[in-house]
Enzyme design. Sequence first.
Site, PDB file in Angstrom:
ATOM      1  N   ASP A  98       0.966  -1.299  -0.152  1.00 57.64           N
ATOM      2  CA  ASP A  98      -0.242  -0.009  -0.023  1.00 57.64           C
ATOM      3  C   ASP A  98       0.821   1.390  -0.069  1.00 57.64           C
ATOM      4  O   ASP A  98       0.496   2.351   0.511  1.00 57.64           O
ATOM      5  CB  ASP A  98      -0.867  -0.189   1.150  1.00 57.64           C
ATOM      6  CG  ASP A  98      -0.198  -0.228   2.365  1.00 57.64           C
ATOM      7  OD1 ASP A  98       1.261  -0.145   2.613  1.00 57.64           O
ATOM      8  OD2 ASP A  98      -0.719  -0.222   3.570  1.00 57.64           O
ATOM      9  N   GLU A 120      -0.787  -8.827  -1.528  1.00 66.85           N
ATOM     10  CA  GLU A 120      -1.473  -8.178  -0.142  1.00 66.85           C
ATOM     11  C   GLU A 120      -2.605  -7.102  -0.612  1.00 66.85           C
ATOM     12  O   GLU A 120      -2.796  -6.251  -0.019  1.00 66.85           O
ATOM     13  CB  GLU A 120      -0.454  -7.423   0.837  1.00 66.85           C
ATOM     14  CG  GLU A 120      -0.801  -7.485   2.099  1.00 66.85           C
ATOM     15  CD  GLU A 120       0.201  -6.678   2.870  1.00 66.85           C
ATOM     16  OE1 GLU A 120       0.273  -5.324   2.711  1.00 66.85           O
ATOM     17  OE2 GLU A 120       0.827  -7.120   3.818  1.00 66.85           O
ATOM     18  N   GLU A 134      -1.936   5.350   3.073  1.00 63.88           N
ATOM     19  CA  GLU A 134      -1.967   3.952   2.510  1.00 63.88           C
ATOM     20  C   GLU A 134      -3.476   3.201   2.262  1.00 63.88           C
ATOM     21  O   GLU A 134      -3.577   2.555   1.161  1.00 63.88           O
ATOM     22  CB  GLU A 134      -1.431   3.119   3.603  1.00 63.88           C
ATOM     23  CG  GLU A 134       0.106   3.081   3.859  1.00 63.88           C
ATOM     24  CD  GLU A 134       0.421   4.248   4.692  1.00 63.88           C
ATOM     25  OE1 GLU A 134      -0.428   4.790   5.340  1.00 63.88           O
ATOM     26  OE2 GLU A 134       1.554   4.519   4.794  1.00 63.88           O
ATOM     27  N   HIS A 213       5.768   4.845  13.068  1.00 64.73           N
ATOM     28  CA  HIS A 213       6.217   5.753  12.127  1.00 64.73           C
ATOM     29  C   HIS A 213       5.129   6.225  11.212  1.00 64.73           C
ATOM     30  O   HIS A 213       5.328   6.958  10.235  1.00 64.73           O
ATOM     31  CB  HIS A 213       7.171   4.815  11.235  1.00 64.73           C
ATOM     32  CG  HIS A 213       6.261   3.952  10.242  1.00 64.73           C
ATOM     33  ND1 HIS A 213       5.932   4.218   9.043  1.00 64.73           N
ATOM     34  CD2 HIS A 213       6.272   2.527  10.451  1.00 64.73           C
ATOM     35  CE1 HIS A 213       5.245   3.166   8.669  1.00 64.73           C
ATOM     36  NE2 HIS A 213       5.467   1.982   9.471  1.00 64.73           N
ATOM     37  N   ARG A 215       2.275   8.195   9.120  1.00 64.98           N
ATOM     38  CA  ARG A 215       2.130   9.680   8.883  1.00 64.98           C
ATOM     39  C   ARG A 215       0.716  10.400   9.626  1.00 64.98           C
ATOM     40  O   ARG A 215       0.742  11.464  10.000  1.00 64.98           O
ATOM     41  CB  ARG A 215       1.884  10.041   7.327  1.00 64.98           C
ATOM     42  CG  ARG A 215       3.269  10.171   6.797  1.00 64.98           C
ATOM     43  CD  ARG A 215       3.053  10.274   5.243  1.00 64.98           C
ATOM     44  NE  ARG A 215       4.275   9.749   4.639  1.00 64.98           N
ATOM     45  CZ  ARG A 215       5.061  10.582   4.141  1.00 64.98           C
ATOM     46  NH1 ARG A 215       4.838  11.982   4.138  1.00 64.98           N
ATOM     47  NH2 ARG A 215       6.249  10.139   3.599  1.00 64.98           N
ATOM     48  N   HIS A 246      12.443   5.029  13.089  1.00 67.42           N
ATOM     49  CA  HIS A 246      12.117   5.450  11.631  1.00 67.42           C
ATOM     50  C   HIS A 246      12.954   6.591  11.326  1.00 67.42           C
ATOM     51  O   HIS A 246      12.904   7.404  11.896  1.00 67.42           O
ATOM     52  CB  HIS A 246      10.730   5.169  11.385  1.00 67.42           C
ATOM     53  CG  HIS A 246      10.447   5.178   9.922  1.00 67.42           C
ATOM     54  ND1 HIS A 246      10.426   6.082   9.054  1.00 67.42           N
ATOM     55  CD2 HIS A 246       9.830   4.140   9.086  1.00 67.42           C
ATOM     56  CE1 HIS A 246      10.363   5.816   7.811  1.00 67.42           C
ATOM     57  NE2 HIS A 246       9.875   4.605   8.014  1.00 67.42           N
TER      58      HIS A 246
HETATM   59  C1  UD1 Z   1       6.704   4.620   3.866  1.00 73.10           C
HETATM   60  C2  UD1 Z   1       5.336   4.104   3.102  1.00 73.10           C
HETATM   61  C3  UD1 Z   1       4.438   3.686   4.351  1.00 73.10           C
HETATM   62  C4  UD1 Z   1       5.221   2.382   4.878  1.00 73.10           C
HETATM   63  C5  UD1 Z   1       6.601   2.714   5.229  1.00 73.10           C
HETATM   64  C6  UD1 Z   1       7.436   1.613   5.800  1.00 73.10           C
HETATM   65  C7  UD1 Z   1       4.322   6.120   1.552  1.00 73.10           C
HETATM   66  C8  UD1 Z   1       3.734   7.279   1.598  1.00 73.10           C
HETATM   67  N1  UD1 Z   1       4.734   5.531   2.970  1.00 73.10           N
HETATM   68  O1  UD1 Z   1       6.571   5.481   4.960  1.00 73.10           O
HETATM   69  O2  UD1 Z   1       3.374   3.115   3.665  1.00 73.10           O
HETATM   70  O3  UD1 Z   1       4.255   1.860   6.151  1.00 73.10           O
HETATM   71  O4  UD1 Z   1       7.394   3.441   4.411  1.00 73.10           O
HETATM   72  O5  UD1 Z   1       8.518   2.088   6.514  1.00 73.10           O
HETATM   73  O6  UD1 Z   1       4.530   5.358   0.672  1.00 73.10           O
HETATM   74  N2  UD1 Z   1      14.128   7.841   5.102  1.00 73.10           N
HETATM   75  C9  UD1 Z   1      15.382   7.707   4.911  1.00 73.10           C
HETATM   76  N3  UD1 Z   1      16.016   6.355   4.743  1.00 73.10           N
HETATM   77  C10 UD1 Z   1      15.096   5.313   4.463  1.00 73.10           C
HETATM   78  C11 UD1 Z   1      13.820   5.243   4.320  1.00 73.10           C
HETATM   79  C12 UD1 Z   1      13.309   6.750   4.881  1.00 73.10           C
HETATM   80  O7  UD1 Z   1      16.297   8.539   5.674  1.00 73.10           O
HETATM   81  O8  UD1 Z   1      15.797   4.186   4.252  1.00 73.10           O
HETATM   82  C13 UD1 Z   1      13.523   9.265   5.441  1.00 73.10           C
HETATM   83  C14 UD1 Z   1      13.788  10.065   4.462  1.00 73.10           C
HETATM   84  O9  UD1 Z   1      14.009  11.475   4.821  1.00 73.10           O
HETATM   85  C15 UD1 Z   1      12.352  10.307   3.683  1.00 73.10           C
HETATM   86  C16 UD1 Z   1      11.561  10.000   4.843  1.00 73.10           C
HETATM   87  O10 UD1 Z   1      12.175   9.110   5.684  1.00 73.10           O
HETATM   88  O11 UD1 Z   1      11.951  11.226   2.870  1.00 73.10           O
HETATM   89  C17 UD1 Z   1      10.058   9.480   4.512  1.00 73.10           C
HETATM   90  O12 UD1 Z   1      10.272   8.332   3.683  1.00 73.10           O
HETATM   91  P1  UD1 Z   1       8.797   7.705   2.874  1.00 73.10           P
HETATM   92  O13 UD1 Z   1       9.153   6.590   2.142  1.00 73.10           O
HETATM   93  O14 UD1 Z   1       8.025   8.882   1.972  1.00 73.10           O
HETATM   94  O15 UD1 Z   1       7.828   7.624   3.979  1.00 73.10           O
HETATM   95  P2  UD1 Z   1       7.758   6.496   5.385  1.00 73.10           P
HETATM   96  O16 UD1 Z   1       7.312   7.278   6.257  1.00 73.10           O
HETATM   97  O17 UD1 Z   1       9.169   5.862   5.374  1.00 73.10           O
HETATM   98  N1  UDP Z   2      11.599  -4.222  10.506  1.00 76.05           N
HETATM   99  C1  UDP Z   2      12.933  -4.392  10.508  1.00 76.05           C
HETATM  100  N2  UDP Z   2      13.833  -3.404  11.279  1.00 76.05           N
HETATM  101  C2  UDP Z   2      13.393  -2.606  12.379  1.00 76.05           C
HETATM  102  C3  UDP Z   2      11.948  -2.491  12.314  1.00 76.05           C
HETATM  103  C4  UDP Z   2      11.112  -3.306  11.688  1.00 76.05           C
HETATM  104  O1  UDP Z   2      13.547  -4.967   9.864  1.00 76.05           O
HETATM  105  O2  UDP Z   2      14.138  -2.030  13.041  1.00 76.05           O
HETATM  106  C5  UDP Z   2      10.860  -4.991   9.889  1.00 76.05           C
HETATM  107  C6  UDP Z   2       9.559  -5.691  10.592  1.00 76.05           C
HETATM  108  O3  UDP Z   2       9.925  -7.016  10.806  1.00 76.05           O
HETATM  109  C7  UDP Z   2       8.718  -5.929   9.227  1.00 76.05           C
HETATM  110  C8  UDP Z   2       8.807  -4.770   8.388  1.00 76.05           C
HETATM  111  O4  UDP Z   2      10.181  -4.249   9.060  1.00 76.05           O
HETATM  112  O5  UDP Z   2       8.897  -6.966   8.546  1.00 76.05           O
HETATM  113  C9  UDP Z   2       7.963  -3.567   8.696  1.00 76.05           C
HETATM  114  O6  UDP Z   2       8.262  -2.252   8.080  1.00 76.05           O
HETATM  115  P1  UDP Z   2       7.503  -0.883   8.493  1.00 76.05           P
HETATM  116  O7  UDP Z   2       7.187  -1.117   9.974  1.00 76.05           O
HETATM  117  O8  UDP Z   2       8.403   0.153   8.188  1.00 76.05           O
HETATM  118  O9  UDP Z   2       6.309  -0.778   7.370  1.00 76.05           O
HETATM  119  P2  UDP Z   2       4.885  -1.294   7.574  1.00 76.05           P
HETATM  120  O10 UDP Z   2       4.736  -2.769   7.742  1.00 76.05           O
HETATM  121  O11 UDP Z   2       4.242  -0.651   8.737  1.00 76.05           O
HETATM  122  O12 UDP Z   2       4.313  -0.958   6.236  1.00 76.05           O
END
Ligand code: UD1
Ligand code: UDP
Length: 375
Positions: A98, A120, A134, A213, A215, A246
Amino acid sequence: MSVKKIMVILGTRPEAVKLAPVISALRNNSDFHTVVLSTAQHRQMLDQVLELFGIVPDYDLNIMTANQTIADVTVSCLQGVGRILADEKPDFVIVQGDTTTVFASALACFYQRIPVGHVEAGLRTADIYSPYPEEANRRLASVLATVHFAPTAWAADNLKHEGIATEKIHVTGNTVIDALLSVAGIPFDLSEKHVNIFTFLKTINRLLLVTAHRRESFGDPFREMCEAMRDIVRTYDDVGIIYPVHPNPNVIATAHELLGNDPRILLVEPLDYVTFIHLMKHAHLLLTDSGGVQEEAPSLGKPVLIMREKTERQEGIEAGVTRLVGTSRQGIVSAVKQLLDNVNDYKVMVTGNNPFGDGKASGRIVSIISDYFRE
Ligand code: UD1
Ligand code: UDP
């Protein structure tokens, strides 16, 4: 059947975890030539997972920027994925979940009339703003997809109620259980890799493992979640919290401001998947707003308290292995206390049954794709 080109598109940590077993199953099938496209909506968190599972993407759009907006991600994915689809012309594309990568990639495929399999599919809260964005991403992907891999019967029913033809919906189980089972038995020594965590664990009896984490919780709800964590360790002197924070800047700032100075709260950077699963096994309970953690923890017999107002993963609640506790400080603290104080209540949640999957979802998905090309 001639060899079909399957493109798997992923962008974030959870997509990589949940698609790694699908990629592996596709690569073991000589009917398919598999191409992996990473949008790299995430960077370090994605790379951690790809490295663990030995996946080297054929394409990497490298789109992540610091504190990116949803619109930034949508535009970069739509254009970048569209260009590669036009060159590669895959016979079928797989997306998972999602995220914005999923929605934008499904849209890019639609524009080029390329069939999409959505892994999924069908999870719903009925509130388009929760989880945000999402819930909308997942609904939009359902409109655009050709084949829907629903993890559970409930998810399949949601799709049927939206008018999607029954023959396009397949109940497969969630691939996250395949991923979990593939790493859960890997021997692991915390003292070698994570001395800080190893040392911290010696100072506490009961571990609460936290992730947060979303939004829709940024601002006051996330502050309340942090305050609840502080209240809990101040009430119970045998309890400690480990929270891999996160890297979203909106999360980091508040987590460090409110939780950075408590000796029984350890804030760490995102952990590699094997370490995280190892800590999950070690934990007394999980406090989370993550989707994946809700699905994984029941297989390890760990209760999950979900810090959200709504969940699209109702099956865990119905099975009694997860509980929805909201995002208010008082609500979280009282739900945690209930489990910390009441052994019988805790035991009720430890069934070892997992309503989300049996570890065989990826094989089912690949055989459904084979059937799709034979029909
Ligand atoms: C995203 C997804 C969310 C998912 C989550 C899993 C969207 C809108 N959101 O949220 O559905 O649950 O990933 O974790 O698709 N960043 C880093 N390094 C990384 C990843 C993120 O620095 O490896 C920071 C960056 O500043 C980036 C910010 O996190 O701009 C947000 O990342 P983004 O993918 O937009 O949103 P998430 O909150 O990670
Ligand atoms: N996870 C990980 N390291 C961490 C925290 C979570 O590998 O420090 C794994 C967790 O086991 C799961 C996935 O990341 O498989 C979940 O990711 P996240 O919570 O970022 O996204 P969501 O599932 O909410 O979309």
